[in-house]
Design a protein around this motif. Structure first.
Motif, mmCIF file in Angstrom:
data_model
loop_
_atom_site.group_PDB
_atom_site.id
_atom_site.type_symbol
_atom_site.label_atom_id
_atom_site.label_comp_id
_atom_site.label_asym_id
_atom_site.label_seq_id
_atom_site.Cartn_x
_atom_site.Cartn_y
_atom_site.Cartn_z
ATOM 1 N N UNK A 1 0.846 -1.190 0.000
ATOM 2 C CA UNK A 1 0.000 0.000 0.000
ATOM 3 C C UNK A 1 0.884 1.245 0.000
ATOM 4 N N UNK A 2 0.267 2.430 0.164
ATOM 5 C CA UNK A 2 1.022 3.681 0.035
ATOM 6 C C UNK A 2 0.864 4.612 1.231
ATOM 7 N N UNK A 3 0.431 4.086 2.382
ATOM 8 C CA UNK A 3 0.411 4.916 3.576
ATOM 9 C C UNK A 3 1.833 4.999 4.142
ATOM 10 N N UNK A 4 2.007 5.772 5.201
ATOM 11 C CA UNK A 4 3.320 5.983 5.799
ATOM 12 C C UNK A 4 3.928 4.667 6.268
ATOM 13 N N UNK A 5 5.158 4.352 5.800
ATOM 14 C CA UNK A 5 5.888 3.130 6.182
ATOM 15 C C UNK A 5 5.159 1.855 5.762
ATOM 16 N N UNK B 1 -4.417 15.823 -1.180
ATOM 17 C CA UNK B 1 -5.727 16.380 -0.874
ATOM 18 C C UNK B 1 -6.173 16.141 0.550
ATOM 19 N N UNK B 2 -7.321 16.698 0.877
ATOM 20 C CA UNK B 2 -7.826 16.723 2.254
ATOM 21 C C UNK B 2 -8.300 15.351 2.734
ATOM 22 N N UNK B 3 -8.510 14.399 1.823
ATOM 23 C CA UNK B 3 -9.016 13.094 2.237
ATOM 24 C C UNK B 3 -7.937 12.204 2.843
ATOM 25 N N UNK B 4 -6.680 12.667 2.799
ATOM 26 C CA UNK B 4 -5.588 11.848 3.322
ATOM 27 C C UNK B 4 -4.730 12.638 4.307
ATOM 28 N N UNK B 5 -5.315 13.114 5.398
ATOM 29 C CA UNK B 5 -4.518 13.832 6.407
ATOM 30 C C UNK B 5 -3.565 12.876 7.116
ATOM 31 N N UNK B 6 -2.580 13.449 7.791
ATOM 32 C CA UNK B 6 -1.573 12.631 8.470
ATOM 33 C C UNK B 6 -2.177 11.633 9.458
ATOM 34 N N UNK B 7 -3.183 12.022 10.289
ATOM 35 C CA UNK B 7 -3.763 11.021 11.206
ATOM 36 C C UNK B 7 -4.304 9.793 10.482
ATOM 37 N N UNK B 8 -4.899 10.005 9.307
ATOM 38 C CA UNK B 8 -5.400 8.845 8.560
ATOM 39 C C UNK B 8 -4.241 7.950 8.117
ATOM 40 N N UNK B 9 -3.158 8.567 7.640
ATOM 41 C CA UNK B 9 -2.009 7.790 7.167
ATOM 42 C C UNK B 9 -1.397 6.969 8.294
ATOM 43 N N UNK C 1 -3.026 5.975 11.029
ATOM 44 C CA UNK C 1 -4.003 4.945 11.392
ATOM 45 C C UNK C 1 -3.921 3.766 10.429
ATOM 46 N N UNK C 2 -3.754 4.072 9.143
ATOM 47 C CA UNK C 2 -3.604 3.005 8.156
ATOM 48 C C UNK C 2 -2.345 2.178 8.430
ATOM 49 N N UNK D 1 -2.399 -1.629 9.095
ATOM 50 C CA UNK D 1 -1.663 -2.500 8.195
ATOM 51 C C UNK D 1 -1.045 -3.672 8.920
ATOM 52 N N UNK D 2 -0.459 -3.423 10.086
ATOM 53 C CA UNK D 2 0.093 -4.506 10.896
ATOM 54 C C UNK D 2 -1.016 -5.428 11.400
#
Length: 315
Positions: free
Chosen positions: A179-183, A235-243, A245-246, A250-251
């Motif tokens: 996927x493409x979220x943080x880490x 864009x606004x649909x992917x703020x840092x808290x969402x990233x 949380x993903x 993911x784990x």
């Protein structure tokens, strides 16, 4: 070499003209030769296309694919795997270097150990000129027969570039694409290790280049890095808290999907909970490349002697 190579190397690239030729030389100069090199050019705007076409014309093992638009680094990584044909697979980076025997040692390790699903070698960080700055010891317990122990080690211990190891392709097809979220690469490797043991070849043959234009350096914020991984993250649909949380999810979802016993699954969830608590402690986010560089006079390794195409470079 057969029509269907045993090993596929996937090299996704975007605007990599500065180091791409060096990476090609290192990969094409490997002592193990039964491979295809699938190169996916993510609509580069610099000299990447010309370099790729030049090398593809010289070596039939290269399959050069050029995308009509920039789809982002993560979809491009998944694309080269989807295009691969080998029973073994390895991702390669356009700016890293590889000792001549890296593929040979990794394939031998997998052949000798049927229960091992990924093999890699010892590694070091190099600078833009290809000189070692941080050699580091692999301390992760990814060779443990216990899935929870392998998972715990990947959570808590720094170091290791197992993402760039040689992997059994059938295992990669059983895990969720990256996927493409943080880490997201960390959760991806964590899911892989829940499927089987890794093997670390005790030979320094992988050199990860750290330089100012590397994606992690050029995109210092979490959101910028994720947009580089996938433009749809803008864009606004992917703020840092969402990233973030993903990232945690993911784990958790990797544990849920893993082919492990209920007891092992519970143990993995406990390790994840402990890791989440530990993240508030100072120094929890240590990165190997941020360690103090070593004194060059103390080094006994020569990248130029180990990597094809660099013969006599610093003589």
């Amino acid at each position: 070499m057969t029509d269907r190579p045993r090993l596929s190397i996937g090299l996704p690239v975007y605007n990599g003209e500065e180091y791409l030729a060096e990476s090609f030389d290192a990969l094409l100069g490997q002592t193990y030769e039964d491979f295809e090199l699938v190169v996916s050019d993510n609509a580069s705007t610099d000299g990447t296309e010309a370099i790729c076409r030049k090398y593809a014309a010289q070596d039939s093992r290269i399959r050069y694919l050029r995308l009509p638009r920039n789809i982002g680094a993560t979809p491009n990584h998944n694309h080269v795997f989807a295009e691969s044909r080998g029973e073994l697979f390895k991702w390669a980076s356009h700016d890293d270097l590889y000792g001549r025997d890296l593929l040979t040692r990794c394939v031998e390790a997998l052949d000798e150990r049927p229960d091992v699903i990924l093999a890699h070698t010892d590694q070091a960080v190099i600078d833009g000129d290809g000189q070692v700055t941080v050699p580091y010891e692999y301390t992760l317990a990814t060779d443990s027969p216990s899935a929870p122990e392998r998972f715990r080690s990947l959570l808590f211990e720094p170091g290791g570039d197992d993402f760039y190891g040689v992997i059994r392709a059938d295992v990669l097809r059983r895990v969720k694409p990256m996927d493409s979220y943080h880490h997201a690469d960390r959760t991806f490797v964590a899911e892989i290790t829940l499927h089987g043991r890794f093997h670390q070849v005790p030979e320094l043959l992988y050199f990860r280049r750290d330089h100012p234009t590397r994606a992690e350096r050029a995109n210092p914020s979490k959101r910028a890095r994720c947009v580089n991984l996938d433009p749809r993250r803008a864009g606004v649909l992917h703020p840092t808290p969402r990233l973030l949380t993903e990232y945690i999810w993911g784990f958790a979802s990797a544990i849920h999907r893993a082919p492990v016993s209920p007891a092992d699954r519970r143990a993995c969830y406990r390790h994840l909970a402990s890791w989440m608590t530990s993240r508030v402690r100072p120094g929890a986010g240590e990165r190997v490349e941020d360690r103090a560089p070593v004194d060059p006079a103390q080094l006994t390794v020569s990248v130029d002697a180990l990597v094809a195409g660099r013969e006599g470079r610093h003589a």
